[in-house]
Design an enzyme around this catalytic site. Structure first.
Site, PDB file in Angstrom:
ATOM      1  CB  SER A   1       6.325   1.081  14.933  1.00  0.00           C
ATOM      2  OG  SER A   1       7.378  -0.206  14.104  1.00  0.00           O
TER       3      SER A   1
ATOM      4  CE1 TYR B   1       1.996   0.578  11.252  1.00  0.00           C
ATOM      5  CE2 TYR B   1       4.279  -0.100  11.192  1.00  0.00           C
ATOM      6  CZ  TYR B   1       3.095   0.476  12.170  1.00  0.00           C
ATOM      7  OH  TYR B   1       3.396  -0.360  13.124  1.00  0.00           O
TER       8      TYR B   1
HETATM    9  P1  NAP Z   1      -4.997  -4.137  15.648  1.00  0.00           P
HETATM   10  O1  NAP Z   1      -4.862  -5.615  16.589  1.00  0.00           O
HETATM   11  O2  NAP Z   1      -4.873  -4.042  14.485  1.00  0.00           O
HETATM   12  O3  NAP Z   1      -5.388  -3.231  16.517  1.00  0.00           O
HETATM   13  C1  NAP Z   1      -5.207  -2.219  15.813  1.00  0.00           C
HETATM   14  C2  NAP Z   1      -6.430  -0.678  16.238  1.00  0.00           C
HETATM   15  O4  NAP Z   1      -6.297   0.182  15.674  1.00  0.00           O
HETATM   16  C3  NAP Z   1      -8.226  -1.493  16.628  1.00  0.00           C
HETATM   17  O5  NAP Z   1      -8.846  -1.516  18.026  1.00  0.00           O
HETATM   18  C4  NAP Z   1      -8.820  -0.848  16.002  1.00  0.00           C
HETATM   19  O6  NAP Z   1     -10.239  -0.856  15.948  1.00  0.00           O
HETATM   20  C5  NAP Z   1      -8.263   0.709  15.696  1.00  0.00           C
HETATM   21  N1  NAP Z   1      -8.242   1.163  14.651  1.00  0.00           N
HETATM   22  C6  NAP Z   1      -8.243   0.690  13.499  1.00  0.00           C
HETATM   23  N2  NAP Z   1      -8.477   2.276  12.344  1.00  0.00           N
HETATM   24  C7  NAP Z   1      -9.198   2.813  13.261  1.00  0.00           C
HETATM   25  C8  NAP Z   1      -9.644   3.844  13.184  1.00  0.00           C
HETATM   26  N3  NAP Z   1     -10.149   4.725  11.583  1.00  0.00           N
HETATM   27  N4  NAP Z   1     -10.516   4.410  14.283  1.00  0.00           N
HETATM   28  C9  NAP Z   1     -10.018   4.612  15.288  1.00  0.00           C
HETATM   29  N5  NAP Z   1      -9.604   3.518  15.715  1.00  0.00           N
HETATM   30  C10 NAP Z   1      -9.151   1.842  14.453  1.00  0.00           C
HETATM   31  O7  NAP Z   1      -3.322  -4.255  15.808  1.00  0.00           O
HETATM   32  P2  NAP Z   1      -2.102  -3.697  16.826  1.00  0.00           P
HETATM   33  O8  NAP Z   1      -0.900  -4.140  16.309  1.00  0.00           O
HETATM   34  O9  NAP Z   1      -2.469  -3.992  18.136  1.00  0.00           O
HETATM   35  O10 NAP Z   1      -2.347  -1.731  16.503  1.00  0.00           O
HETATM   36  C11 NAP Z   1      -1.695  -1.449  17.963  1.00  0.00           C
HETATM   37  C12 NAP Z   1      -1.014   0.052  17.896  1.00  0.00           C
HETATM   38  O11 NAP Z   1       0.246  -1.062  17.684  1.00  0.00           O
HETATM   39  C13 NAP Z   1      -0.834  -0.011  15.852  1.00  0.00           C
HETATM   40  O12 NAP Z   1      -0.555   2.201  16.313  1.00  0.00           O
HETATM   41  C14 NAP Z   1      -0.041   0.161  15.432  1.00  0.00           C
HETATM   42  O13 NAP Z   1       0.607   0.020  14.386  1.00  0.00           O
HETATM   43  C15 NAP Z   1       1.066  -0.210  16.814  1.00  0.00           C
HETATM   44  N6  NAP Z   1       2.514  -1.371  16.574  1.00  0.00           N
HETATM   45  C16 NAP Z   1       1.768  -3.179  16.175  1.00  0.00           C
HETATM   46  C17 NAP Z   1       3.430  -3.528  16.258  1.00  0.00           C
HETATM   47  C18 NAP Z   1       2.980  -5.077  15.449  1.00  0.00           C
HETATM   48  O14 NAP Z   1       3.188  -6.241  15.340  1.00  0.00           O
HETATM   49  N7  NAP Z   1       1.343  -5.616  16.024  1.00  0.00           N
HETATM   50  C19 NAP Z   1       4.328  -3.654  15.342  1.00  0.00           C
HETATM   51  C20 NAP Z   1       4.685  -1.842  16.056  1.00  0.00           C
HETATM   52  C21 NAP Z   1       3.488  -0.534  16.147  1.00  0.00           C
HETATM   53  P3  NAP Z   1     -11.499  -0.555  15.458  1.00  0.00           P
HETATM   54  O15 NAP Z   1     -10.658  -1.783  13.518  1.00  0.00           O
HETATM   55  O16 NAP Z   1     -13.059  -1.974  16.019  1.00  0.00           O
HETATM   56  O17 NAP Z   1     -11.294   0.402  14.903  1.00  0.00           O
END
Ligand code: NAP
Length: 260
Positions: free
Chosen positions: A140, A153
């Site tokens: 991130s 985080y």
């Molecule tokens: P998201 O839509 O909430 O997706 C998170 C994913 O992680 C979901 O598929 C969730 O699936 C899975 N997950 C959560 N807890 C888990 C666990 N205990 N075991 C296995 N899987 C788990 O959020 P996202 O934004 O796409 O996040 C994806 C990545 O991008 C993350 O690493 C996040 O930190 C990073 N990121 C996001 C942003 C942003 O603005 N969105 C910015 C920078 C970085 P289940 O709930 O089905 O397990």
């Protein structure tokens, strides 16, 4: 069955991981999808199988559970058809450092940092031995912003960025590509923790993943899709190297001379 390597994607049930699954399927890669929500994985897999014809297997796992994380590691270690790992699963905990529960924070570190480490470590020796393979780690831009109020985080994402850069250097000469992707604000469920009127402008997930895949195809070490002027990243890297060159001294800096 395709000749392209199979891709294992964590956090593939929603958000960024779900779009990575879609894009790799469109590129003709078979997939192994990891997340906790079996129903969402099943729905997405059924749609992608129909749309793209690739083979998709579900490997449901809670990556904060030792045994379940270990089963994904075993799969990565033993399945020679998996040639790309996308370490995407991640989360956050609401509140501030003093209000957050330590058990929740410990789980967050396991998900965002330890699982990335363990899964990368499960495949890296096999990839290095074979002389090919790729690991995509989702960090991130917060990795660069410890002053922003999401301390743990941010620290986990700094770990992912640093580990990825180190592995890029170590593994590239052995034919293994490691990419850190550092998104800024992107429209996913992760933002449900933040009240709607407090959210910044959000990039659409498809825009983010498509840009990250351009970086992947170019074999970039670090890809920051939201960053418009690449010179800013290059300046940061150059400043870091200059600072490090100034740390090879055997005497402390004059500003720390004890007052007599
Ligand atoms: P998201 O839509 O909430 O997706 C998170 C994913 O992680 C979901 O598929 C969730 O699936 C899975 N997950 C959560 N807890 C888990 C666990 N205990 N075991 C296995 N899987 C788990 O959020 P996202 O934004 O796409 O996040 C994806 C990545 O991008 C993350 O690493 C996040 O930190 C990073 N990121 C996001 C942003 C942003 O603005 N969105 C910015 C920078 C970085 P289940 O709930 O089905 O397990």
């Amino acid at each position: 069955m395709t000749s392209k390597p199979k891709v294992l994607i964590t956090g593939a049930s929603t958000g960024i991981g779900a779009v990575y699954a879609q894009r790799f399927a469109e590129r003709g890669h078979d997939l192994v999808l990891v997340a906790r929500s079996v129903d969402k994985l099943e729905a997405s897999a059924a749609r992608l199988r129909k749309e793209t014809g690739v083979s998709i297997e579900l490997l449901p796992a809670d990556l904060t559970d030792k045994a379940q994380l270990s089963s994904v590691e075993t799969r990565l270690r033993e399945d020679a058809s998996i040639g790309i790992l996308v370490n995407n699963a991640g989360g956050n905990v609401g509140g501030t450092f003093v209000t957050q529960d330590i058990a929740d924070l410990t789980k967050l570190v396991t998900l965002n940092a330890t699982s990335v480490l363990r899964l990368a470590h499960a495949v890296a020796p096999r990839f290095a031995e074979k002389g090919e393979g790729a690991i995509i780690n989702i960090s991130s831009v917060l990795a660069l912003a410890p002053e922003w109020a999401t301390s743990v985080y941010t620290a986990t994402k700094a770990f992912v960025l640093s580990l990825s850069q180190a592995l890029h250097g170590e593994l590239a000469p052995r034919g293994v590509y490691v990419q850190a992707v550092a998104p800024a604000a992107t429209r996913t469920d992760l933002w449900n923790l933040v009240e709607e009127d407090k959210r910044p402008p959000l990039m659409e997930v498809s825009e983010l993943v498509d840009a990250a895949l351009v970086g992947f195809d170019r074999r970039e070490a670090v890809t920051i899709p939201h960053l418009h002027d690449e010179a800013h990243w290059q300046a940061l890297e150059a400043a870091r190297k200059v600072l490090l060159q100034d740390t090879g001294h055997i005497t402390a800096a004059a500003r720390y001379a004890a007052s007599k």
